[in-house]
Structure formats: structure tokens, C-alpha cells
Design an enzyme around this catalytic site. Structure first.
Site, PDB file in Angstrom:
ATOM      1  N   CYS A  73       0.308  -1.215  -0.043  1.00 27.94           N
ATOM      2  CA  CYS A  73      -0.144   0.104   0.015  1.00 27.94           C
ATOM      3  C   CYS A  73       1.190   1.711  -0.004  1.00 27.94           C
ATOM      4  O   CYS A  73       0.483   2.320  -0.681  1.00 27.94           O
ATOM      5  CB  CYS A  73      -0.787   0.088   0.957  1.00 27.94           C
ATOM      6  SG  CYS A  73      -0.849  -0.433   2.693  1.00 27.94           S
ATOM      7  N   ASP A 278      -7.584   5.453  -2.105  1.00 26.35           N
ATOM      8  CA  ASP A 278      -7.092   4.237  -1.282  1.00 26.35           C
ATOM      9  C   ASP A 278      -6.476   3.251  -1.770  1.00 26.35           C
ATOM     10  O   ASP A 278      -6.964   2.909  -3.120  1.00 26.35           O
ATOM     11  CB  ASP A 278      -8.902   3.791  -0.268  1.00 26.35           C
ATOM     12  CG  ASP A 278      -7.877   3.212   1.057  1.00 26.35           C
ATOM     13  OD1 ASP A 278      -7.118   2.459   0.355  1.00 26.35           O
ATOM     14  OD2 ASP A 278      -9.349   2.426   1.857  1.00 26.35           O
ATOM     15  N   HIS A 280      -6.267   0.196  -1.754  1.00 30.37           N
ATOM     16  CA  HIS A 280      -6.850  -1.026  -0.738  1.00 30.37           C
ATOM     17  C   HIS A 280      -7.817  -1.611  -1.378  1.00 30.37           C
ATOM     18  O   HIS A 280      -8.495  -2.135  -0.915  1.00 30.37           O
ATOM     19  CB  HIS A 280      -6.606  -0.910   1.155  1.00 30.37           C
ATOM     20  CG  HIS A 280      -5.497  -0.421   1.645  1.00 30.37           C
ATOM     21  ND1 HIS A 280      -5.415   0.355   1.987  1.00 30.37           N
ATOM     22  CD2 HIS A 280      -4.612  -1.031   1.942  1.00 30.37           C
ATOM     23  CE1 HIS A 280      -4.232   0.884   2.855  1.00 30.37           C
ATOM     24  NE2 HIS A 280      -4.112   0.010   2.789  1.00 30.37           N
TER      25      HIS A 280
END
Length: 393
Positions: A73, A278, A280
Site C-alpha cells: 500500500c 485508498d 486497498h
């Protein structure tokens, strides 16, 4: 349609729209109103390159991971902040991505620099393997400082972009060092001193006019990354106003930060909430057969961006800025100096003209005169994984 693995962060915020508020929305130096410019806000966000976990890409190092889910990430956040620098460099801050619209070749050249394959400048493969030299094994989580150091090294191979990457360590930005770095690209004393260049020459497969233009330039475009720690275990609220002002500057590249399994790319704020992309979400790797016809929809976040309270920000971050010209850099310096006068805004870093004396002792650092700032300092200040403790005097 493709299947995507969504984490709780994405599920929680994916479809949450902007609040109806009179507070301005700031996105990478641009100010918007929710009431009158909501479409413009979403178009600006969608136009940022969005790099997420991917699966089924060629094995890193030939025998390594084929997915970065669970560990990549911060590497993806590093890609996003650096991609924004390349967008500003080659397309401009006002460029917008519109679904279904044919994009210019420079756009695909920028995107191809991040595709998940070993020979892309800033691919997950290159970042992971270059990180081995920073003491990080492939598959190990990075902090903001480590990914910044790796991107700086990879940028030296990107002759098309020809960027000067400076990482300001020890919470100090030294103007003299940056000017020296950015002006070192002036290889010719004048046009007459430059040899003639064939018009069909390619630089690393990219158009040669960029290379010629940069050789004649007095200023190499600057990517300034400033790793910071704004507290011990949580952000010191005294820094919040200063952090907000960073997103208001036209030179803003945003902020990367977070902790293991929750790193994000922060691109702005509204009220007391940060706006972020994000990483993820696990998507299938995209194969790049034709650089000018790359399926690109999965590289743009086409739903309202995520938000979180500024107070929840992990204190370990890196702030980024892009100065395309020397005038941009001088303007940035003036804004930072003015920011230090704002009441209630504690400076996150110091801006100085020359290198502080405690940095310049060769007996301490064992340096040579031509060492770069990152090479000099990274081994002393790469502290994102260290434990911090309060010492009593």
C-alpha cells in the site's frame, strides 16, 4: 467487469458523497465549493492516477510475489504522489481525464511508467527491488521515507521527465541545496555550445524534444519530498493548520502517510477531514501490449473519494511539492515563510538558505563534496520504523 477485493476502508467510504458544507474543498492547490462545483471536484479527483493493489502481474525478480496485496500500500501511495508530479510535468495541473475520451500520447507515456512490469520506470517491481538496497526485503512494508528514497533513485533513469528529486531530511529544507540541484542540469553555456541533435533521436523510447528542451533549460523541474513525524503515536494538533495550508499551495503534490496495512494518498481536505485515495483494492494486473492503447479505467477512482478526520492521521508522513520553474520554487519559499507567521500554525519543517552547521561536518558524516543530499542523510534519519520515547532532562 472485474472482481475486486475490497477492504473495510474502501467498503466504508466508497459511496459517501461530500458533505453539504460552506467550507471550501481544497484539492492539490485548487479551491472548490461543494454547492456550485461538485462535478468539478469529482472530475479533479477522478483525473488523479489511482494505483491500488494488483494481482497476477509478472513475478517480481522472476521468482517473487505476483501480487502486492497486504504489503504494497505505501509503495502504491508513493507511485500516486510521483505520478501526480509526472502529470504536472507533462500534462499540466489543469489536465483532466474523461472516461471514453481519447487522451494524448504523453498521458499514456506517464501511465506506462507505472505499469506492473519490470522495465517500467516506477513499477512495483522496480520499487520493490530498489528497496532491497534500502534494507527492505521484497514484500516488506515501507514507511514514507523509504519509498521517497527509492523513488528518488529510480527517477535518475527517467530521462524523459528529467526531474530533480530532493528529499529534505531532519525537518529542514535547504534552499541553497535545491537551487544547486535544479540548476546543475544546465549543461551548455549557450546554444552554440550544444552539438546538433538528430531530429529522430529517442530518449528511452520517448520523444527527443523533451531531452533537448531540458538540456537548454536553466531549471530542472523539482520534486520536493519532505518526510516528517508530526507526533509520537498521534498527530500533534498544533500541526493541523500548517498541514491544511500545504494542500492550498499550487505546488502541492499531496501527502503520503499511514501505518502498516493502512497507507493512503492524501490529496486535499474539507473542514476537519482529509480527502484521500485508498490503494486497498485488489485489481487484476493490466497488460501493456500497445503503449498508446492501454485500458486505463481501473487507474482512475470513479466514485467520491474517501475521507477521514485529520486527528486520525498517523504522524509519520511525507509531504510533496512540484516546482516546474525557478519562479515556482521562489513562490513556494515565500508561501512557507508567510505560513510561519500564521497564528496557531506550528511549522512542520524549517526553511533555511544554507545548510545548518551540524549537517556540514565531514568528520561526522564522512562525506565527499559531490554526495547527494539523500545519500548523505538517509542512513541517519530513516526513522519511520524506530520506536520513539520521551526523554526526561
Amino acid at each position: 467487469l472485474f472482481l475486486a477485493t475490497l477492504t473495510y476502508d474502501t467498503l466504508r467510504f466508497e459511496y459517501e458523497d461530500f458533505p453539504e458544507t460552506k467550507e471550501p474543498v481544497w484539492i492539490l492547490g485548487r479551491k472548490y465549493s461543494v454547492f456550485t462545483e461538485k462535478e468539478e471536484i469529482l472530475l479533479d479527483v477522478t483525473s488523479r492516477l489511482w494505483f491500488t493493489y494488483r494481482k497476477n502481474f509478472p513475478a517480481i525478480g522472476g521468482t517473487g510475489p505476483t501480487s502486492d496485496t497486504g504489503w504494497g500500500c505505501m509503495l502504491r501511495c508513493g507511485q500516486m504522489i510521483f505520478a501526480q508530479a509526472l502529470v504536472c510535468r507533462h500534462l499540466g495541473r489543469d489536465w483532466r481525464w474523461i472516461k471514453g475520451k481519447r487522451q494524448m500520447d504523453n498521458y499514456f507515456s506517464v501511465l506506462n511508467a507505472f505499469i506492473d512490469k519490470k522495465d517500467s520506470y516506477y513499477s512495483i517491481h522496480q520499487i520493490a527491488q530498489m528497496g532491497v538496497g534500502e534494507g527492505k526485503s521484497i514484500g516488506q512494508w515501507y514507511g514514507p521515507n523509504t519509498v521517497a528514497q527509492v523513488l528518488k533513485k529510480l527517477a535518475t533513469f527517467d530521462t524523459w521527465s528529467s526531474l530533480a528529486v530532493h528529499i529534505a531530511m531532519d525537518n529542514t529544507v535547504v534552499m541553497e541545496e535545491i537551487r544547486r540541484l535544479c540548476q546543475s542540469n544546465f549543461l551548455c553555456a549557450g546554444a552554440a555550445a550544444c552539438p546538433a541533435v538528430e531530429s529522430n533521436v529517442l530518449y528511452n523510447g520517448y520523444p527527443e524534444e523533451a531531452g533537448v528542451r531540458d538540456r537548454l533549460s536553466l531549471w530542472k523541474p523539482l520534486v520536493l519530498l519532505i518526510p516528517l513525524r508530526l507526533g509520537l503515536t498521534e498527530i500533534n494538533e498544533a500541526y493541523i493548520e500548517t498541514l491544511k495550508h500545504c494542500f492550498m499551495m499550487p505546488q502541492s503534490l499531496g501527502v503520503i502517510g499511514g501505518k502498516p496495512n493502512s497507507a493512503h494518498y492524501f490529496i486535499g481536505y474539507v473542514g476537519e477531514e482529509l480527502i484521500y485515495l485508498d490503494p486497498h483494492t485488489t485489481q487484476p494486473a493490466v497488460e501493456s501490449n500497445d503503449s498508446s492503447c492501454l485500458p486505463d479505467e481501473s487507474f482512475h477512482c470513479q466514485h467520491p473519494p474517501c475521507r477521514m478526520s485529520i486527528a486520525e492521521l498517523d504522524p509519520s508522513i511525507a509531504v510533496g511539492f512540484f516546482c516546474n520553474t525557478e519562479e515556482d520554487f521562489n513562490d513556494w519559499c515565500q508561501q512557507i515563510k508567510k505560513l510561519s507567521l500564521v497564528r496557531g500554525a506550528l511549522p512542520m519543517f524549517e526553511l533555511v538558505e544554507r545548510q545548518p552547521s551540524h549537517f556540514s561536518n565531514p568528520d561526522v558524516l564522512n562525506l565527499t563534496p559531490d554526495s547527494s543530499d539523500a545519500d548523505r542523510l538517509e542512513r541517519f534519519f530513516d526513522s519511520e520504523d524506530e520506536d520513539f520515547e520521551i526523554l526526561s532532562l
